[in-house]
Design a protein around this motif. Sequence first.
Motif, PDB file in Angstrom:
ATOM      1  N   GLU A 254       3.639 -31.378  37.878  1.00 22.02           N
ATOM      2  CA  GLU A 254       2.505 -30.812  38.623  1.00 22.02           C
ATOM      3  C   GLU A 254       2.161 -29.424  38.093  1.00 22.02           C
ATOM      4  N   TRP A 255       3.179 -28.623  37.789  1.00 22.41           N
ATOM      5  CA  TRP A 255       2.934 -27.284  37.261  1.00 22.41           C
ATOM      6  C   TRP A 255       2.202 -27.337  35.930  1.00 22.41           C
ATOM      7  N   VAL A 256       2.646 -28.223  35.027  1.00 22.19           N
ATOM      8  CA  VAL A 256       2.034 -28.264  33.701  1.00 22.19           C
ATOM      9  C   VAL A 256       0.626 -28.846  33.773  1.00 22.19           C
TER      10      VAL A 256
ATOM     11  N   ASP B 115      -5.116 -27.864  33.305  1.00 24.26           N
ATOM     12  CA  ASP B 115      -6.390 -28.040  33.995  1.00 24.26           C
ATOM     13  C   ASP B 115      -7.143 -26.714  34.105  1.00 24.26           C
ATOM     14  N   GLN B 116      -6.395 -25.629  34.251  1.00 25.12           N
ATOM     15  CA  GLN B 116      -7.006 -24.305  34.354  1.00 25.12           C
ATOM     16  C   GLN B 116      -7.091 -23.612  32.998  1.00 25.12           C
ATOM     17  N   ARG B 117      -6.780 -24.371  31.943  1.00 20.91           N
ATOM     18  CA  ARG B 117      -6.841 -23.888  30.555  1.00 20.91           C
ATOM     19  C   ARG B 117      -6.011 -22.617  30.351  1.00 20.91           C
TER      20      ARG B 117
ATOM     21  N   PRO C 119     -14.426 -34.613  25.369  1.00 18.94           N
ATOM     22  CA  PRO C 119     -14.743 -33.204  25.134  1.00 18.94           C
ATOM     23  C   PRO C 119     -13.589 -32.508  24.434  1.00 18.94           C
ATOM     24  N   GLU C 120     -13.895 -31.553  23.591  1.00 21.63           N
ATOM     25  CA  GLU C 120     -12.854 -30.816  22.875  1.00 21.63           C
ATOM     26  C   GLU C 120     -12.036 -29.986  23.860  1.00 21.63           C
TER      27      GLU C 120
END
Length: 391
Positions: A296-298, A303-305, A388-389
């Motif tokens: 979940e952390w990773v 997800d938040q880049r 998407p890149e």
Amino acid sequence: MILLILFFLLADGSQKKLVTGLILGFFLLVFVVITLYYVYNSNKLDRENTRKIEKFLEDYKALNPSRYSYVDIKKITNHFKDKLGQGGYGSVYKGKLSNEVLVAVKILNDSKGNGEEFINEVGTMSRIHHVNVVRLVGFCADGVKRALIYEFLPNESLEKFIFPTPIKNHSLGWEKLQDIAMGIAKGIEYLHQGCEQRILHFDIKPHNILLDQNFNPKISDFGLAKLCSKEQSAISMTAARGTMGYIAPEVISRNFGNVSYKSDVYSFGMLLLGMVGGRKNIDVTVENTSQVYFPEWVYTQLDQREEVHIRIEKEGDTKIAKKLTIVGLWCIQWYPIDRPSMKVVVQMLEGTGDNLTMPPNPFASIGPTKTNIKRPKKSLQQELTVVPELD
């Protein structure tokens, strides 16, 4: 019995001694009868299990693995001199065949059920011939004594290389981790598609991935495996099987879908994330509480880049780590239908990772109530058409 007690109360001293002796004799007789009945039933069960295994082995005698007696096993292991490990199934010893070939001999506990796991392992592994699956050399079924003989793999299990301890601080580079992940994926794909019948392993975890002298991975321990036709989309199970932390949700509760080959995909995803994190997926010893559950952390970090600081040593490591992480997160989707097949997983691992999209959040549905679970709008196949890149 009541008459004996009344007689005992009314009788004189000598008669009381006689009655006491009769009572003691009666209870002794009952004890002996119960003991003999237990021994008889136990021996009967052993005989029935032995007959079942003998019938199975008769049916499978043409499938190549050699049969050894328990006396042979003692010679092969030099009377169990070199112990390699131990588990709930029994113990593993290093051995040597007459042609100087090294082997690992797994001695099953005498009390290990009715022989189902032994039959599973011999029956399943006799069908398998793949570079990423450990080879069964032979077996022993000598009365209640049972053993399995495998090729010897000197680097033992993947577990000791991805979960270092103060005593064992081994480590593998990211390129080697990628190669190992690819080998495991190809081995599972072979089990699912390459055999005459589909083989579901149900216990994919680091401890069951063995490494040869060149660190090539081989899947082992098929004691919990099940066979089914390739056309069978779901299988029935009477009880959950596997190891906590790697068991797919649907294996525990059918509310999440049917048990199928996708259950192995989930286990592979959890294994892959363990390889990336270099730690158990659940680790309460970490200082930052948000990192207790690594998957979940990773996911949140990607997800938040944000940067994922995980043992990056040289240029190119970040790219491999990100690819392995995204593939792992696709594999652990909450619903089986949203996980890729192992064929797709292999394709994802073979690519550069540049075109991989982030999967739906597999943790959004985990909470105290699951009545409001929302399905992702797109399946994996649909998601892979949008690439998407990723920075």
